[in-house]
Write a protein that holds these residues in place. Structure first.
Motif, PDB file in Angstrom:
ATOM      1  N   GLN A   1     -20.812  27.903  -1.655  1.00 35.89           N
ATOM      2  CA  GLN A   1     -20.129  27.745  -2.944  1.00 35.89           C
ATOM      3  C   GLN A   1     -18.726  28.317  -2.890  1.00 35.89           C
TER       4      GLN A   1
ATOM      5  N   GLU B   1     -32.709  24.754  -7.067  1.00 35.04           N
ATOM      6  CA  GLU B   1     -31.737  24.014  -7.871  1.00 35.04           C
ATOM      7  C   GLU B   1     -30.315  24.313  -7.421  1.00 35.04           C
TER       8      GLU B   1
ATOM      9  N   GLN C   1     -27.506  21.560  -5.403  1.00 39.32           N
ATOM     10  CA  GLN C   1     -26.125  21.282  -5.785  1.00 39.32           C
ATOM     11  C   GLN C   1     -25.189  21.299  -4.574  1.00 39.32           C
ATOM     12  N   GLN C   2     -25.599  21.985  -3.497  1.00 37.21           N
ATOM     13  CA  GLN C   2     -24.750  22.083  -2.302  1.00 37.21           C
ATOM     14  C   GLN C   2     -25.215  21.155  -1.193  1.00 37.21           C
TER      15      GLN C   2
END
Length: 619
Positions: free
Chosen positions: A439, A461, A465-466
């Motif tokens: 991130q 979750e 996202q990555q």
């Protein structure tokens, strides 16, 4: 005088006789073990011979030593008690194939440079199971546009995809009656694919219209260079093969237990420690270097400099292929662990400590290692990977090539690791730490299927996202529907099914074939039968983002070996990635379609491989 000269000559020959190895395969007894013979010729007293073998549990039945020692992974050694020729008879598991025989023999004598020993094999004669020749009859006569991957539409000028619906890589080629070609493309990628098609079409094509595009977004090949290193020039040749089938992903397996294959300038020990086996201080404790890899390589040509890596990136990018480097963690991390231990011993700096010296965990991995797991509770793990990520990002930037993502593995952490701690909690710590690093750098991650398993929902979750993709690889038996389960959970799936896509598995049980068979055998039919959307319960097919063929290199010893396992075996996976909509109602329908596919391979592709001097499987 003649006799004296003859004697002197004979003494000189004996004195100059070079150490070598002979291995003789023996029959299998009633106890299920084979009687093998190992002859070590012209050995120096006090030396040590290392070698690689996929089997353990050797039992010496006759000879001057009483034990063959297992070290780590596939490495074994024995000490030489006397000079001259040593003949050992021992019992071991029968060889499935010749490629499983002991290899990579290295002679180590303290104070002298280590040397790779030549070996002569004597195998028993035996046959494998017969192959159904009708499967590979190649009776179809290819038409003018029959190339691989097969174009979507041929001579359908009234059925052209609307411009707003054309996917990345779309192109169209129209030949007029005089053979002049007009090319349209959706983007630069489509233009490259159009040229690839033009290069493959028969000369003098006329009155032909082709419209084509890929179905799956990612179409790739995983190349393992850790167990058997491929030079930069050899990687270029692999990329050329990939480009000829319109692939766009090189999954580059660069860090594992056996070695670390990419120079990280801020951590030079990573690559220095993976080579240099000719130093006198190299010993059983691996004080200054890792043990030899499976091929017995003892020189330092086992990694890519940053400049070589940049050249690979640029060469791939010119062919519309993205490179995703992999550094496996938290398991499969022995090379990094040992290198950072050496770094700490030299500098006293604990910032990159990857394993707690007080950890008393006991485990045994699937590849027979006992010390290859990172400790995610140590801050050094994230300091280390922060440097690795930053250096890889910098290399891609300097090469002018976007970094699609970094593959961090996540597979095969053995039972027994992280003893005394909650394994789910430790794995969750690792996952959250790696996600945080990603991130902070706006970096996508990839991993094997295990990376999304057995972690907290909120951690999963955040990881999703990555995620660039997750390799769904362990799809045998009760896991046959794994791709559907992952896709339904919103996870981007790269199909890597072992029974279809692991091209390192042998073509068959014939003794002269290369490869493993723990996941069965994989040939052209198996790869072509790769399911794409036909998994029971699949509700979110849009999350099947790609497919790749995978080549692990435990049994690969040359580029010829690599291309033999790739060609034509991998073409089935690559065809399914380009044309994923094909379904077959029964075996007869599959065989008819496969016959057309294999006929194109034989009559169109194999002549191209011959012209390029590529080694491949001939039937």
């Amino acid at each position: 005088m003649k006799n004296e000269l003859l004697l002197a000559s004979m003494l000189l020959v004996v004195a100059c006789a070079q150490p070598s190895v002979e291995w003789i395969e023996g029959p299998t007894g009633e106890n299920g073990l084979a009687s093998q013979t190992l002859v070590l010729k012209n050995m120096p007293e006090g030396g040590r011979v290392w070698f690689q073998e996929l089997f353990d549990n050797h039992k010496i039945t006759e000879g001057p030593v009483d034990q063959i020692h297992h070290y780590q992974g596939t490495s074994f050694y024995l000490d030489i008690p006397q000079s001259g020729t040593l003949t050992l008879s021992y019992e071991g598991r029968p060889l499935p194939r010749h490629s499983w025989a002991p290899e990579g023999f290295v002679l180590q004598v303290m104070g002298k440079a280590s040397r790779l020993l030549p070996i002569e094999y004597k195998f028993l004669e035996r046959d494998g199971s017969p192959i159904n020749a009708s499967w590979f009859a190649a009776s179809y006569v290819p038409g003018p546009a029959d190339i691989l991957p097969r174009p979507k539409r041929i001579n359908e000028p009234g059925n052209v995809t609307p411009e707003e619906l054309r996917p990345r890589g779309w192109y169209k080629i129209a030949f007029d009656s005089e053979g002049k070609a007009q090319v349209e493309s959706q983007d630069e990628t489509g233009a490259v694919y159009a040229q690839t098609t033009l290069d493959k079409l028969p000369k003098g094509s006329k009155d032909l219209v082709i419209e084509d595009w890929p179905d799956l977004r990612l179409r790739g090949f995983m190349l393992d260079v850790v167990r058997d290193f491929r030079s930069k020039e050899e990687v270029f040749k692999v990329l050329d093969i990939m480009a000829s089938y319109k692939l766009n992903l090189l999954h580059f397996h660069l860090g594992d237990d056996e070695s670390w294959c990419l120079e990280i300038p801020k951590l030079p020990e990573l690559t220095a420690y993976s080579g240099h086996h000719d130093i006198p201080e190299w010993d059983l404790k691996e004080t200054n270097a890792l043990k030899p890899t499976a091929n017995g390589r003892i020189d330092n040509t086992t990694f890519y400099t940053e400049e070589e890596y940049k050249e690979i990136l640029q060469y791939a990018a010119e062919r519309q292929i993205a490179v995703v480097p992999e550094f496996d963690a938290p398991g499969h991390s022995r090379a990094a662990i040992k290198a950072m231990q050496a770094y700490e011993a030299k500098t006293g700096d604990e910032r990159f400590r990857l394993q707690d010296p007080a950890d008393s965990s006991r485990y045994w991995t699937a590849q027979d290692f006992t010390d290859n797991v990172l400790d995610p509770d140590l801050p050094g793990v994230y300091s280390f990977y922060g440097v690795v990520f930053d250096e890889v990002i910098r290399m891609h930037k300097e090469a002018g090539v976007p970094l699609l993502g970094v593959h961090i593995g996540g597979d095969e952490v053995p039972d027994g690791a992280w003893s005394g701690r909650d394994r789910k909690r430790v794995k969750d710590t690792f996952t959250r730490g790696m996600v945080k690093l990603a991130q902070e750098r706006d970096l996508k991650l990839a991993g094997w299927q295990e990376i999304v398993e057995n972690i907290e929902p909120e951690t999963q979750e955040a990881l999703k996202q990555q995620l660039l993709f997750v390799n769904a690889w362990s799809t045998l038996n009760e896991r046959a529907d794994l791709p559907a389960r992952l896709a339904n959970a919103g996870i981007p799936v790269l199909l890597s099914n072992v029974q279809h896509a692991y091209v390192d598995l042998a073509y068959s049980d014939a003794p002269t074939e290369i490869g493993l068979n723990w996941g069965g055998y994989v040939d052209e039919r198996k790869s072509y039968a790769l399911p794409v959307y036909s998994y029971p319960g699949l509700q979110k097919p849009e999350n099947i983002v790609g497919a790749e063929a995978l080549l692990w290199s435990e049994n690969i010893r040359s580029l010829n070996d690599a291309t033999y396992q790739m060609l034509p075996k991998a073409l089935g996976v690559w065809e399914r990635a380009w044309n994923s909509g094909t379904e077959w109602k029964d075996e007869d329908a599959f065989q008819k379609d496969f016959n057309e596919f294999y006929s194109i391979i034989v009559k169109r592709e194999m002549p191209l491989w011959d012209a390029k001097g590529l080694n491949y499987k001939k039937r």
